[in-house]
Design an enzyme around this catalytic site. Sequence first.
Site, PDB file in Angstrom:
ATOM      1  N   THR A 158       0.871  -1.192   0.000  1.00 13.28           N
ATOM      2  CA  THR A 158       0.000   0.000   0.000  1.00 13.28           C
ATOM      3  C   THR A 158       0.901   1.234   0.000  1.00 13.28           C
ATOM      4  O   THR A 158       2.121   1.088  -0.056  1.00 13.28           O
ATOM      5  CB  THR A 158      -0.895   0.033   1.264  1.00 13.28           C
ATOM      6  OG1 THR A 158      -0.059   0.303   2.393  1.00 13.28           O
ATOM      7  CG2 THR A 158      -1.608  -1.292   1.498  1.00 13.28           C
ATOM      8  N   CYS A 159       0.296   2.410   0.103  1.00 10.24           N
ATOM      9  CA  CYS A 159       1.109   3.645   0.120  1.00 10.24           C
ATOM     10  C   CYS A 159       2.067   3.657   1.304  1.00 10.24           C
ATOM     11  O   CYS A 159       3.140   4.241   1.240  1.00 10.24           O
ATOM     12  CB  CYS A 159       0.216   4.874   0.250  1.00 10.24           C
ATOM     13  SG  CYS A 159      -1.090   4.900  -0.931  1.00 10.24           S
ATOM     14  N   ASN A 160       1.643   3.051   2.398  1.00 16.38           N
ATOM     15  CA  ASN A 160       2.423   3.149   3.630  1.00 16.38           C
ATOM     16  C   ASN A 160       3.181   1.887   4.014  1.00 16.38           C
ATOM     17  O   ASN A 160       3.802   1.844   5.071  1.00 16.38           O
ATOM     18  CB  ASN A 160       1.499   3.531   4.794  1.00 16.38           C
ATOM     19  CG  ASN A 160       0.940   4.907   4.611  1.00 16.38           C
ATOM     20  OD1 ASN A 160       1.666   5.827   4.269  1.00 16.38           O
ATOM     21  ND2 ASN A 160      -0.364   5.047   4.794  1.00 16.38           N
ATOM     22  N   ARG A 161       3.094   0.851   3.215  1.00 20.98           N
ATOM     23  CA  ARG A 161       3.800  -0.385   3.584  1.00 20.98           C
ATOM     24  C   ARG A 161       3.939  -1.342   2.404  1.00 20.98           C
ATOM     25  O   ARG A 161       3.082  -1.369   1.513  1.00 20.98           O
ATOM     26  CB  ARG A 161       3.102  -1.106   4.730  1.00 20.98           C
ATOM     27  CG  ARG A 161       1.712  -1.650   4.392  1.00 20.98           C
ATOM     28  CD  ARG A 161       1.051  -2.316   5.583  1.00 20.98           C
ATOM     29  NE  ARG A 161       0.776  -1.351   6.624  1.00 20.98           N
ATOM     30  CZ  ARG A 161       1.346  -1.370   7.832  1.00 20.98           C
ATOM     31  NH1 ARG A 161       2.187  -2.318   8.144  1.00 20.98           N
ATOM     32  NH2 ARG A 161       1.042  -0.447   8.728  1.00 20.98           N
ATOM     33  N   GLN A 189      -9.312   1.330   4.994  1.00 20.25           N
ATOM     34  CA  GLN A 189      -8.985   0.711   3.702  1.00 20.25           C
ATOM     35  C   GLN A 189      -8.110  -0.528   3.838  1.00 20.25           C
ATOM     36  O   GLN A 189      -8.145  -1.404   2.985  1.00 20.25           O
ATOM     37  CB  GLN A 189      -8.234   1.730   2.838  1.00 20.25           C
ATOM     38  CG  GLN A 189      -9.122   2.865   2.361  1.00 20.25           C
ATOM     39  CD  GLN A 189      -8.351   3.824   1.462  1.00 20.25           C
ATOM     40  OE1 GLN A 189      -7.148   3.995   1.613  1.00 20.25           O
ATOM     41  NE2 GLN A 189      -9.055   4.440   0.538  1.00 20.25           N
ATOM     42  N   GLN A 246      -7.389  -4.105   1.579  1.00 18.72           N
ATOM     43  CA  GLN A 246      -6.097  -4.323   0.910  1.00 18.72           C
ATOM     44  C   GLN A 246      -5.482  -5.671   1.318  1.00 18.72           C
ATOM     45  O   GLN A 246      -4.910  -6.364   0.483  1.00 18.72           O
ATOM     46  CB  GLN A 246      -5.147  -3.164   1.263  1.00 18.72           C
ATOM     47  CG  GLN A 246      -5.555  -1.860   0.571  1.00 18.72           C
ATOM     48  CD  GLN A 246      -4.921  -0.623   1.196  1.00 18.72           C
ATOM     49  OE1 GLN A 246      -4.578  -0.610   2.373  1.00 18.72           O
ATOM     50  NE2 GLN A 246      -4.788   0.429   0.404  1.00 18.72           N
ATOM     51  N   GLY A 301     -11.782  25.818  -4.508  1.00 23.63           N
ATOM     52  CA  GLY A 301     -10.465  25.173  -4.547  1.00 23.63           C
ATOM     53  C   GLY A 301     -10.625  23.710  -4.889  1.00 23.63           C
ATOM     54  O   GLY A 301     -11.303  22.975  -4.163  1.00 23.63           O
ATOM     55  N   ALA A 302     -10.001  23.298  -5.996  1.00 23.18           N
ATOM     56  CA  ALA A 302     -10.163  21.910  -6.444  1.00 23.18           C
ATOM     57  C   ALA A 302      -8.904  21.088  -6.186  1.00 23.18           C
ATOM     58  O   ALA A 302      -8.634  20.111  -6.877  1.00 23.18           O
ATOM     59  CB  ALA A 302     -10.530  21.891  -7.927  1.00 23.18           C
ATOM     60  N   THR A 333      -7.365  18.741  -0.772  1.00 23.73           N
ATOM     61  CA  THR A 333      -8.251  18.924   0.385  1.00 23.73           C
ATOM     62  C   THR A 333      -9.679  19.225  -0.067  1.00 23.73           C
ATOM     63  O   THR A 333     -10.638  18.660   0.473  1.00 23.73           O
ATOM     64  CB  THR A 333      -7.730  20.084   1.274  1.00 23.73           C
ATOM     65  OG1 THR A 333      -6.333  19.942   1.407  1.00 23.73           O
ATOM     66  CG2 THR A 333      -8.376  20.083   2.621  1.00 23.73           C
TER      67      THR A 333
END
Lengths: 432, 274
Positions: free
Chosen positions: A47-50, A113, A117, A186-187, A190
């Site tokens: 994943t993004c973090n592991r 999430q 995963q 603002g697109a 956030t």
Amino acid sequence: MDFVGITINHKTAPIEILELLHLSREEIIEFISHLKMNFKEGVILSTCNRTEIYSLMPNYNLDSNKIITSLLEFKKVENLNNEHFRKYFSCGAVKHLFSVAAGIDSLVIGDSQILGQVKEAYEISEDLNFSGSVIKRVFEAALKVGKRAIKETAIGEGAVTVSYAAVQVVEKIYSNLDKKSALIIGAGETGELAAVHLRDKGIGKISISNRTIERAEKLAEKVKGGIIPFPSLKEHLHNYDIIISATSAENLIIHYEDLAAAVKKRKGQPIVIMDIAIPRDVDPKVKEIDSVFYHDMESLKVIVDQNIQKRKNEIPKIESIIMEEMQNFFAWYNTLEIVPVIKSLRNFFDSIREDELEKIKHKVTPEDFNKIEDMTRRMIGRLLHNPTIKLRQLAEQGINPDDIANHSFLIKELFSLDNKTNGTEGNKKEKN
Amino acid sequence: MLSTISFFNILLPFLYIIVFSVYAFDFFSEKSKFTHSKRIFLFVTLIAHILYIIFRTVEFDHTPITSKFEIFSLLACSIAFSYFLLELLTDIRGTGTFILFFSVVFQVISSLFIEHNYQVPEVLRNRMLGIHVISALLGYSGFTISAVYGILFLILYKNLKTNKFGLIFNRLPSLEILEKLSFYSVLIGFILLSIAMIIGIIWLPSAFPNFRYSDPKLVGTFFVWFIYSLGIASKLIGKWYGRKVIIFSLSGFVLTMVSLILTSTLQNTFHSFY
């Protein structure tokens, strides 16, 4: 147990390194075909973090450096410090996997999430025939831990991002968002998150306003919303119940007078302003207007911090769930050793019975033979009942695997069962 | 029958205290153990209270409206009953603590001081008077509940304005819901008070020889009714929102209390029975 887990994650390495070792779905599939040369079973979670690899090592060889080397070679990463990896073995590996599935090892505690995963990672292995009975059982237990964590604790409750906290505050002001309208200024990332949260909550109408019209169009398409041209923004403020501003503008976009005029046009109907930009987009003085609810990053951060703390408070409950499921898993795992022994013990007794029955078969009448056959079957059943139950209990409740091995050994020795063991699962486990 | 009435008289305060405690525990505790079951506690208490009222009516042969303490018990029941209906209709369960507190207070006072009254003026046995008083009490209960929701609205409003995200923020429903609950309570209270007034205007002149339209209690009640009718009209026709409506409703409640206290202390009214 020869189960091994290696991980490189947000706690052990900076994001740049995690990005280097991240594996896409296609890469995982390709990497598994490489791993199959040296390993029989395994699961890769990225994943993004592991990035994590779980495997059953051949011949109880717990040297996991081979897996790390394979990964680095596959990703063509050189000179990476081995300290960035954590290695887990046996119980430790199972416990780590359970913690990951429950979300307590995530960057955002209680991340919803990660369970999906983990499930996807296991399914890829299963599809590629890279998972056996032990891996299957470990991952089924991990998914159960994750589901129990969500159901039995508050680990996933409360907003832990500023965008979601903004939506949470909005829900404390309005009851039915489906009858409300929202304007996102603002697109960027956030603004997009806030727009998606509002859409998921069923907002009635949503519009996007951004300096670059193309980005506004892209986000509007994603959330099925309209577009307000940035230059004419102020003329439309009164049409919206909720205004979320998240631009990177250096100066204020909405001034006190703009909002005072909008409120006047709305005849006192409340208006919620969420200023989640740094620096601010909206003049904080607007909070003095009676029907304006103004919140900025600072105030929303209070909610986020509170919710993160609440989630942290749930960790002990999750750890109890993990312990329970580890006990259940190892109860099952330990029976793998004992089931073949029980089976061969029963076979051994049955063969003696059959031998003896054969000897008297022609010396008694068929009716008497049937009676003797029934009687001996019952007798063997009763003789083996207690040992069978005790052995199973020992396997299911035994904390120390040596106890099970000693008992198995003793029974095999006493009845010379070594050559008679024919349990398939036991053999499979030996091979692993 | 008398022993059963005495038993219920002792039992009811305890039941209300238990219900209040369960609602309070559910509000203040994070565990929410009683979220679904607390309604059952309230239902059982209401059944017991209704039985108590029926027993009293049968045994003493008059509606229990002949003393302040009988009225208090009826008020406790009507507040709890109104809240129960509101909770059933809206499925909003987080505000009971603040409403049921009033039922506890009224029932405890009633149970402590109530007397068994067989001898009452004949007019107090009249069924029309019973309907008149009960509908008026339900009307005032509606106004009380509305005021509680109004106060909760103002507390949450202040919390939101000053960025306080504590227990009140986490437990109370949204401002819009609190406003709706407050308005519906006023609306129901207003309708019931109107019924009580219509019955009063039609029936009272024939029942009381000294009846007069300038009686302070009648004037006070009409004044309260007029203020609430103005508030309701402003909301429905004038499209008033939020804090303005709530402040108007709370002002109405304060006026109601002042009117009730003043008219109850005045001696020159035909409308005083105790």
